[in-house]
Write a protein that holds these residues in place. Structure first.
Motif, PDB file in Angstrom:
ATOM      1  N   VAL A  44      20.751  24.856  36.747  1.00 41.87           N
ATOM      2  CA  VAL A  44      20.559  24.536  35.240  1.00 41.87           C
ATOM      3  C   VAL A  44      20.997  23.169  35.101  1.00 41.87           C
ATOM      4  CG1 VAL A  44      21.035  25.407  33.107  1.00 41.87           C
ATOM      5  CG2 VAL A  44      20.830  27.047  34.823  1.00 41.87           C
ATOM      6  N   ILE A  45      20.176  22.490  34.504  1.00 42.69           N
ATOM      7  CA  ILE A  45      20.680  20.937  34.246  1.00 42.69           C
ATOM      8  C   ILE A  45      20.661  20.715  32.925  1.00 42.69           C
ATOM      9  CG2 ILE A  45      19.478  18.421  34.451  1.00 42.69           C
ATOM     10  CD1 ILE A  45      17.842  19.600  36.716  1.00 42.69           C
ATOM     11  N   ALA A  46      21.839  20.347  32.612  1.00 40.81           N
ATOM     12  CA  ALA A  46      22.396  19.933  31.295  1.00 40.81           C
ATOM     13  C   ALA A  46      22.448  18.427  31.009  1.00 40.81           C
ATOM     14  CB  ALA A  46      23.800  20.928  31.171  1.00 40.81           C
ATOM     15  N   GLY A  47      22.249  18.436  29.588  1.00 43.55           N
ATOM     16  CA  GLY A  47      22.268  16.900  29.340  1.00 43.55           C
ATOM     17  C   GLY A  47      23.481  16.306  29.112  1.00 43.55           C
ATOM     18  N   GLY A  48      24.678  16.929  29.251  1.00 45.61           N
ATOM     19  CA  GLY A  48      26.033  16.371  28.983  1.00 45.61           C
ATOM     20  C   GLY A  48      26.314  15.936  27.467  1.00 45.61           C
ATOM     21  N   ALA A  49      27.027  15.277  27.376  1.00 43.70           N
ATOM     22  CA  ALA A  49      27.782  15.038  25.925  1.00 43.70           C
ATOM     23  C   ALA A  49      26.700  14.449  24.896  1.00 43.70           C
ATOM     24  CB  ALA A  49      29.008  13.998  26.027  1.00 43.70           C
ATOM     25  N   THR A  50      25.738  13.766  25.807  1.00 43.49           N
ATOM     26  CA  THR A  50      24.728  13.332  24.578  1.00 43.49           C
ATOM     27  C   THR A  50      23.789  14.225  24.015  1.00 43.49           C
ATOM     28  OG1 THR A  50      23.155  12.222  26.203  1.00 43.49           O
ATOM     29  CG2 THR A  50      25.197  10.937  25.251  1.00 43.49           C
ATOM     30  N   SER A  51      23.638  15.528  24.803  1.00 42.86           N
ATOM     31  CA  SER A  51      22.579  16.260  24.688  1.00 42.86           C
ATOM     32  C   SER A  51      22.723  17.155  23.148  1.00 42.86           C
ATOM     33  CB  SER A  51      22.519  17.434  25.939  1.00 42.86           C
ATOM     34  OG  SER A  51      21.623  18.529  25.320  1.00 42.86           O
ATOM     35  N   PRO A  52      21.664  17.395  22.522  1.00 44.15           N
ATOM     36  CA  PRO A  52      21.671  18.091  21.424  1.00 44.15           C
ATOM     37  C   PRO A  52      21.957  19.399  21.604  1.00 44.15           C
ATOM     38  CG  PRO A  52      19.329  17.655  21.748  1.00 44.15           C
ATOM     39  CD  PRO A  52      20.249  16.727  22.767  1.00 44.15           C
ATOM     40  N   VAL A  53      21.691  20.084  22.749  1.00 46.59           N
ATOM     41  CA  VAL A  53      22.032  21.408  23.134  1.00 46.59           C
ATOM     42  C   VAL A  53      23.532  21.600  23.488  1.00 46.59           C
ATOM     43  CG1 VAL A  53      21.441  23.317  24.839  1.00 46.59           C
ATOM     44  CG2 VAL A  53      19.788  21.702  24.205  1.00 46.59           C
TER      45      VAL A  53
END
Length: 91
Positions: A44-53
């Protein structure tokens, strides 16, 4: 890009939001059982701190995966990704 209810420009793909938001707001109660039944390793790839999720939601998903792994990729904002999608050479 779309416009939010406060009149500001959304910094992510509004068409994706329209497709995905109803499933987030009214998810199937048995979703954890469904994803737990998939018998292959999952990344599962997450966008990190800048992600809106919210990252805690992604971590919760990974928690329900028997062989799930989460990786954060800090790669700019949703706006950066939208620019790459439309014109990769100009971004």
């Amino acid at each position: 890009m779309g416009v939010n209810t406060q009149g500001g420009v959304l910094a992510f793909d509004w068409q994706v939001v329209e497709q995905v938001r109803p499933e987030i707001d009214n998810f199937a109660p048995a979703w954890a059982n469904v994803v737990a039944g998939i018998e292959v390793p999952r990344l599962v790839i997450a966008g990190g701190a800048t992600s809106p999720v919210p990252q805690e939601q992604i971590a919760d998903l990974v928690h329900h995966l028997p062989d799930g792994h989460m990786v954060n990729i800090e790669a700019g904002t949703s706006r950066t990704r939208a620019n790459h999608r439309s014109s990769p050479r100009d971004s």
